[in-house]
Design an enzyme around this catalytic site. Structure first.
Site, mmCIF file in Angstrom:
data_model
loop_
_atom_site.group_PDB
_atom_site.id
_atom_site.type_symbol
_atom_site.label_atom_id
_atom_site.label_comp_id
_atom_site.label_asym_id
_atom_site.label_seq_id
_atom_site.Cartn_x
_atom_site.Cartn_y
_atom_site.Cartn_z
ATOM 1 N N ARG A 122 1.030 -1.225 0.031
ATOM 2 C CA ARG A 122 0.016 0.085 -0.129
ATOM 3 C C ARG A 122 0.965 1.209 0.096
ATOM 4 N NH1 ARG A 122 -5.538 -1.828 3.124
ATOM 5 N NH2 ARG A 122 -6.837 -1.643 1.154
ATOM 6 N N GLN A 127 -1.430 3.105 -5.649
ATOM 7 C CA GLN A 127 -2.687 3.340 -4.994
ATOM 8 C C GLN A 127 -4.073 3.289 -6.198
ATOM 9 O OE1 GLN A 127 -3.054 7.371 -3.315
ATOM 10 N NE2 GLN A 127 -2.401 6.401 -1.393
ATOM 11 N N ASP A 130 -4.982 -0.412 -6.488
ATOM 12 C CA ASP A 130 -5.506 -1.013 -5.184
ATOM 13 C C ASP A 130 -6.798 -1.404 -5.134
ATOM 14 O OD1 ASP A 130 -6.017 -1.614 -2.390
ATOM 15 O OD2 ASP A 130 -5.221 0.291 -1.766
ATOM 16 N N SER A 133 -9.102 -1.513 -1.877
ATOM 17 C CA SER A 133 -9.707 -0.334 -1.438
ATOM 18 C C SER A 133 -10.957 -0.009 -2.358
ATOM 19 C CB SER A 133 -8.541 1.040 -1.523
ATOM 20 O OG SER A 133 -7.734 0.928 -0.568
ATOM 21 N N TYR A 228 -1.779 -1.192 9.427
ATOM 22 C CA TYR A 228 -2.696 -2.037 10.014
ATOM 23 C C TYR A 228 -3.035 -2.180 11.473
ATOM 24 C CZ TYR A 228 -3.107 -3.521 5.010
ATOM 25 O OH TYR A 228 -3.512 -3.456 3.601
HETATM 26 N N1 LIG Z 1 -2.456 3.163 -0.545
HETATM 27 C C1 LIG Z 1 -2.703 3.398 0.532
HETATM 28 O O1 LIG Z 1 -1.817 4.114 1.316
HETATM 29 C C2 LIG Z 1 -3.847 2.786 1.693
HETATM 30 C C3 LIG Z 1 -4.916 2.172 0.749
HETATM 31 C C4 LIG Z 1 -5.895 1.672 1.630
HETATM 32 C C5 LIG Z 1 -5.842 1.706 2.931
HETATM 33 N N2 LIG Z 1 -4.691 2.000 3.597
HETATM 34 C C6 LIG Z 1 -4.663 2.048 5.239
HETATM 35 O O2 LIG Z 1 -4.404 0.795 5.816
HETATM 36 C C7 LIG Z 1 -5.099 0.746 6.712
HETATM 37 C C8 LIG Z 1 -6.123 -0.235 6.961
HETATM 38 O O3 LIG Z 1 -7.335 0.025 6.137
HETATM 39 P P1 LIG Z 1 -8.238 -1.258 5.703
HETATM 40 O O4 LIG Z 1 -9.710 -0.728 5.444
HETATM 41 O O5 LIG Z 1 -7.525 -2.139 4.546
HETATM 42 O O6 LIG Z 1 -8.127 -2.209 7.062
HETATM 43 P P2 LIG Z 1 -8.787 -3.575 7.237
HETATM 44 O O7 LIG Z 1 -9.665 -3.956 6.142
HETATM 45 O O8 LIG Z 1 -7.437 -4.535 7.304
HETATM 46 O O9 LIG Z 1 -9.578 -3.373 8.644
HETATM 47 C C9 LIG Z 1 -10.643 -2.600 8.916
HETATM 48 C C10 LIG Z 1 -10.350 -1.853 9.989
HETATM 49 O O10 LIG Z 1 -10.804 -2.550 11.073
HETATM 50 C C11 LIG Z 1 -10.005 -1.856 12.435
HETATM 51 N N3 LIG Z 1 -9.887 -3.009 13.385
HETATM 52 C C12 LIG Z 1 -9.061 -4.048 13.610
HETATM 53 N N4 LIG Z 1 -9.578 -4.735 14.947
HETATM 54 C C13 LIG Z 1 -10.504 -3.932 15.381
HETATM 55 C C14 LIG Z 1 -11.072 -3.945 16.617
HETATM 56 N N5 LIG Z 1 -10.580 -4.914 17.374
HETATM 57 N N6 LIG Z 1 -11.943 -3.026 17.029
HETATM 58 C C15 LIG Z 1 -12.157 -1.973 16.089
HETATM 59 N N7 LIG Z 1 -11.640 -1.738 14.852
HETATM 60 C C16 LIG Z 1 -10.745 -2.686 14.384
HETATM 61 C C17 LIG Z 1 -8.570 -1.771 11.667
HETATM 62 O O11 LIG Z 1 -7.824 -0.746 12.369
HETATM 63 C C18 LIG Z 1 -9.199 -1.113 10.389
HETATM 64 O O12 LIG Z 1 -9.078 0.130 10.335
HETATM 65 C C19 LIG Z 1 -5.603 2.275 7.305
HETATM 66 O O13 LIG Z 1 -4.721 2.864 7.906
HETATM 67 C C20 LIG Z 1 -5.946 2.896 5.708
HETATM 68 O O14 LIG Z 1 -5.902 4.018 5.970
HETATM 69 C C21 LIG Z 1 -3.707 2.921 2.794
#
Ligand SMILES: NC(=O)c1ccc[n+]([C@@H]2O[C@H](COP(=O)([O-])OP(=O)(O)OC[C@H]3O[C@@H](n4cnc5c(N)ncnc54)[C@H](O)[C@@H]3O)[C@@H](O)[C@H]2O)c1
Length: 372
Positions: A122, A127, A130, A133, A228
Site C-alpha cells: 500500500r 494506489q 489498489d 480499497s 494495519y
Molecule cells: N494506498 C494506501 O496507502 C492505503 C490504501 C488503503 C488503506 N490504507 C490504510 O490501511 C489501513 C487499513 O485499512 P483497511 O480498510 O484495509 O483495513 P482492514 O480492512 O484490514 O481493517 C478494517 C479496520 O478494522 C480495524 N480494526 C481491527 N481490529 C479492530 C477492533 N478490535 N476494533 C475496532 N476496529 C478494528 C482496523 O484498524 C481497520 O481500520 C488504514 O490505515 C488505511 O488508511 C492505505
C-alpha cells in the site's frame, strides 16, 4: 499477445474483469482481447457491447484461453478452467491466496505466473491499482444501504405535520476503507453516526466525516508499522467490550468492518450484547467471511435473534457489481500497464509492486506469506 477474460464461475460473483472502456485501453496497449461469451451479462454488458469496442467474443472458456498468454479474472478460476491455461501464462486477479492455498499450489503446478492484487504494497505508486480499497469502499457503501433497507424506520430526521421522526443512530465498528465509506454513506442518509477503531489515527478521520469517535478512556494504539491493526491483548479487549456493550443499547444499525490481516476477524459483539439491543435494530457484518465481528452472523444468511437482524452477505462488492467491476477493471489495467512494453511482457521482477503481488512463478508458490 492474446488476453483471455473469463466468465466468473464462483458462487455469488457478479463482477467481470474488463469493461468496454478497459478493453479499449488494452487494445491501445497492443493486446488482442478474447472474452468468454456472457462474461459481462451480470453487469448488463452484452457480448455485442464488447464486440463493438474490438474484443473477440469466444463461445466458451476453452476458446477464450486457446493461445492466451495473459488471463484476467476477478476470482481464482475453478479447476476445469485453470487446467486449460497454458503453462507460462500470466494470471491476474483477486485470488484470495490466504484462503485458497491449495488452489495457489495447483496454479503453480500448471506453470502459471499468478499475481494477486490483495497483496499489493500500500504505497502511493500502487494506489491506482489498489483493488482492495476500491472494492472495500463500495462494500462499505452497500453495507449501509443493505442495513437501511432491512431497518423498518427512516434514517433522517423528518419533521412533518404527522409528527417528528428521530434520526437513526448508526455505529460503525472499524474505520478503515470500508468503515469510512460506511460513515459517509450513513451521514448522507441523515443518520447520527458514531464509530470506533483500535488505531488512534482513525479518530481524526472519523471526526472529519462528521461522526463521533467512541473508544475506551484508556486505550493503547494497536496500529502496526504497516498501518494495519493488530490483535488486542486481554485487558484492552475487555475495555473495548465494556464500551461496546454500553454503546450498542443505544444503536439502531451497526456496521461491522473490523479486520486484522491474516487473522480471523476480531469478535466484537456477542449474543449477550445482541440481547440488550433495541428490537428492530440491524447488524451488518462485513467481516462475516473472515469469521465475523458478531458471533451470531452466518455467511450468506440473514439471521434474526432477540429481535435483531444480523446480515451476513457474502462478497458484498459483488452486490454492487456494475461499479465494482468498472473500478476493478481500472485497477487491473493500472497494474498491468507497467508490466508491458510494445504489446508484450517486460516485467521488472525486482520492482516492489511486482514482488508484492507475485504469488506463483516457475512452478512454485513464491510469495513469502505462502511459501514453505
Ligand atoms: N494506498 C494506501 O496507502 C492505503 C490504501 C488503503 C488503506 N490504507 C490504510 O490501511 C489501513 C487499513 O485499512 P483497511 O480498510 O484495509 O483495513 P482492514 O480492512 O484490514 O481493517 C478494517 C479496520 O478494522 C480495524 N480494526 C481491527 N481490529 C479492530 C477492533 N478490535 N476494533 C475496532 N476496529 C478494528 C482496523 O484498524 C481497520 O481500520 C488504514 O490505515 C488505511 O488508511 C492505505
Amino acid at each position: 499477445m492474446k488476453v483471455a477474460v473469463l466468465r466468473e464461475r464462483r458462487e455469488a460473483e457478479h463482477r467481470v474483469a474488463v469493461t468496454p472502456n478497459s478493453v479499449k485501453k488494452l487494445l491501445g496497449l497492443g493486446l488482442e482481447v478474447a472474452i468468454e461469451a456472457g462474461a459481462g451479462m451480470s453487469v448488463h454488458l452484452t457480448d455485442a457491447t464488447y464486440e463493438q469496442v474490438g474484443a473477440r467474443v469466444m463461445a466458451d472458456a476453452d476458446a477464450a484461453l486457446e493461445g492466451a498468454e495473459l488471463v484476467l479474472v476477478v476470482q481464482q478460476p475453478k479447476a476445469a478452467e485453470l487446467a486449460r491455461i497454458a503453462s507460462g501464462a500470466v494470471l491476474i486477479g483477486l485470488l484470495d491466496p490466504m484462503a485458497n492455498k491449495a488452489d495457489m499450489a495447483e496454479t503453480a503446478k500448471v506453470g502459471i505466473t499468478a499475481f494477486s492484487l490483495e497483496f499489493l504494497p500500500r504505497i502511493s505508486r500502487a494506489q491506482s491499482m489498489d483493488a482492495l480499497s476500491s472494492q472495500s469502499s463500495l462494500a462499505g457503501y452497500r453495507a449501509v444501504i443493505d442495513g437501511a433497507a432491512k431497518f423498518g424506520r427512516a434514517f433522517p430526521l423528518m419533521m412533518t405535520a404527522a409528527g417528528t421522526i428521530a434520526p437513526a443512530k448508526v455505529f460503525v465498528m472499524g474505520a478503515g476503507v470500508a468503515g469510512l465509506q460506511a460513515i459517509a454513506t450513513a451521514k448522507r442518509l441523515g443518520a447520527v453516526v458514531s464509530a470506533t477503531d483500535v488505531r488512534a489515527a482513525a479518530s481524526e478521520q472519523v471526526e472529519s466525516l462528521g461522526a463521533s469517535f467512541i473508544a475506551p478512556p484508556v486505550m493503547e494504539d494497536a496500529e502496526t508499522v504497516g498501518g494495519y491493526a493488530k490483535e488486542l491483548g486481554n485487558e484492552m479487549r475487555r475495555r473495548q467490550a465494556k464500551i461496546t456493550s454500553e454503546t450498542l443499547t443505544r444503536m439502531d444499525v451497526v456496521i461491522c468492518t473490523a479486520l486484522i490481516p491474516g487473522r480471523p476477524a476480531p469478535v466484537l459483539i456477542d449474543e449477550d450484547m445482541v440481547r440488550t439491543m433495541k428490537a428492530g435494530s440491524v447488524i451488518v457484518d462485513l467481516a462475516v467471511e473472515q469469521g465475523g465481528n458478531c458471533t451470531l452472523s452466518k455467511p450468506g444468511e440473514v439471521v434474526e435473534a432477540h429481535g435483531v437482524h444480523v446480515l451476513g452477505h457474502r462478497n458484498v462488492p459483488s452486490r454492487i457489481a456494475v461499479d465494482a467491476s468498472s473500478q476493478y477493471a481500472q485497477n487491473l489495467l493500472n497494474f498491468l500497464t507497467p508490466l508491458l512494453k510494445d504489446g508484450t511482457f517486460a516485467i521488472d521482477w525486482e520492482d516492489e509492486i511486482v514482488q508484492g503481488a507475485l504469488i506463483t512463478r516457475g512452478g512454485k508458490v513464491v510469495h513469502p506469506r505462502l511459501a514453505g
